[in-house]
Design an enzyme around this catalytic site. Structure first.
Site, mmCIF file in Angstrom:
data_model
loop_
_atom_site.group_PDB
_atom_site.id
_atom_site.type_symbol
_atom_site.label_atom_id
_atom_site.label_comp_id
_atom_site.label_asym_id
_atom_site.label_seq_id
_atom_site.Cartn_x
_atom_site.Cartn_y
_atom_site.Cartn_z
ATOM 1 N N LYS A 52 38.424 3.767 -4.230
ATOM 2 C CA LYS A 52 37.566 3.946 -3.056
ATOM 3 C C LYS A 52 36.202 3.301 -3.295
ATOM 4 O O LYS A 52 35.658 2.625 -2.422
ATOM 5 C CB LYS A 52 37.430 5.442 -2.713
ATOM 6 C CG LYS A 52 38.712 6.010 -2.110
ATOM 7 C CD LYS A 52 38.726 7.524 -1.977
ATOM 8 C CE LYS A 52 40.141 7.969 -1.565
ATOM 9 N NZ LYS A 52 40.285 9.410 -1.385
ATOM 10 N N GLN A 96 37.080 14.552 -2.987
ATOM 11 C CA GLN A 96 38.438 14.220 -3.408
ATOM 12 C C GLN A 96 39.240 15.495 -3.668
ATOM 13 O O GLN A 96 38.764 16.416 -4.344
ATOM 14 C CB GLN A 96 38.374 13.341 -4.678
ATOM 15 C CG GLN A 96 39.714 12.815 -5.136
ATOM 16 C CD GLN A 96 40.366 11.832 -4.150
ATOM 17 O OE1 GLN A 96 39.685 11.173 -3.370
ATOM 18 N NE2 GLN A 96 41.680 11.752 -4.174
ATOM 19 N N ASP A 119 37.166 11.578 6.054
ATOM 20 C CA ASP A 119 38.577 11.853 5.772
ATOM 21 C C ASP A 119 39.308 12.381 7.008
ATOM 22 O O ASP A 119 40.538 12.389 7.045
ATOM 23 C CB ASP A 119 38.689 12.912 4.661
ATOM 24 C CG ASP A 119 39.026 12.328 3.305
ATOM 25 O OD1 ASP A 119 39.730 11.310 3.269
ATOM 26 O OD2 ASP A 119 38.604 12.917 2.297
#
Ligand code: GUN
Length: 278
Positions: A52, A96, A119
């Site tokens: 990422k 995460q 997200d």
């Protein structure tokens, strides 16, 4: 002959488009910034987080990296999320997953400002998607829609079957296909006569987390099959939820694993960072 949908190529195209867009934004004095938080050092998470950050560097999005120790308390993590929510120079916040067991994941995801929820996991984002309002969309299912569109596969009016109902993939996938005017059926572990349903599909998205689960007996001749799974098989080789060798000859188009859906997730994360709520 079937078409192999090349996720590596399509994700690269998207990242290159975003890179150009970011250059233009920078010329106008706008910079985008993503905060990435990892708690502990789960090896798979470290790889994802590293990828990422690399994608941010490639596209030109600034990334702030928070690598917190395994014993970080829920309170400390929530405090950091609140700080990042308040910072005007931070556009996106990504925590995460999975988090260590002593931290309530739901509580942390709920704490993220929905305007920074790149997200798309916050209930507000999910709710916006379900009623057709602008909001962040979960990256993997958004990537599947791009794979289909950029491969010239029409969704409107098609029988779409989603195998799996997870909050991160299956449910948003069904909602996105519906938004594209597909006729959508969601199947899961309690579905009776699963083959009867999947054999109706013009577009079959498989996200059930079982290696090589799907063979040709589930697939209509000429269907498009999208494989969201990623596993290691008995020979330590990457494979998906679909038994590619058995299924591919019956498809008009299919995604491989690796190189199908996988690379799209990060490309769509970058899209969420650059383009914000849409
Ligand atoms: N863990 C595995 N996939 C994801 C993802 O897409 N986002 C976050 N935040 N964590 C993950």
């Amino acid at each position: 002959m079937y078409q192999i949908i090349d996720g590596k190529k399509i994700s690269q195209e998207i990242k290159d488009e975003l890179k150009l867009q970011v250059e233009q934004m920078k010329a106008e004095g706008v910079e985008k910034c993503l905060a990435v938080i990892q708690v502990g050092n789960d090896p798979a998470s470290s790889v994802y987080v590293g990828n990422k950050k690399k994608a941010c560097a490639y596209v030109g999005v600034k990334s702030l990296s928070y690598e917190l120790p395994e014993d970080t308390t829920e309170e400390e993590l929530l405090t950091l999320v609140m700080e990042l929510n308040a910072r005007a120079d931070v556009d996106g916040i990504l925590v995460q997953l999975p988090l260590p067991k002593h931290i309530n994941e739901e509580k942390v995801l709920l704490a993220i400002d929905p305007n920074k929820d790149v997200d798309g996991f916050h209930p507000v984002s999910v709710g916006n998607l379900s009623i057709g309002r602008p909001g962040y969309v979960s990256c993997t299912p958004a990537g599947v829609i791009q794979l289909l569109k950029r491969s010239g596969i029409e969704i409107e009016g098609k029988e779409c079957v989603v195998l799996g109902r997870s909050n991160i993939v299956g449910k948003p996938m069904s909602m996105l296909l519906l938004r594209e005017n597909g006729t959508v059926t969601t199947c899961h572990s309690r579905t009776v006569n699963l083959r009867e349903v999947t054999k109706r599909a013009d577009i079959l998205v498989v996200a059930i987390g079982k290696p090589k689960f799907l063979d040709e007996s589930y697939v209509k001749e000429g269907a498009v099959v999208i494989d969201v799974g990623i596993h290691r098989d008995e020979n330590n080789k990457l494979c998906g939820d679909v038994d590619f060798e058995k299924v591919a000859p019956h498809c008009s188009a299919i995604t491989p694993v690796p190189g199908g859906v996988g690379p799209m997730t990060i490309a769509m994360l970058m899209n969420n960072c650059v383009n914000g709520v849409k």
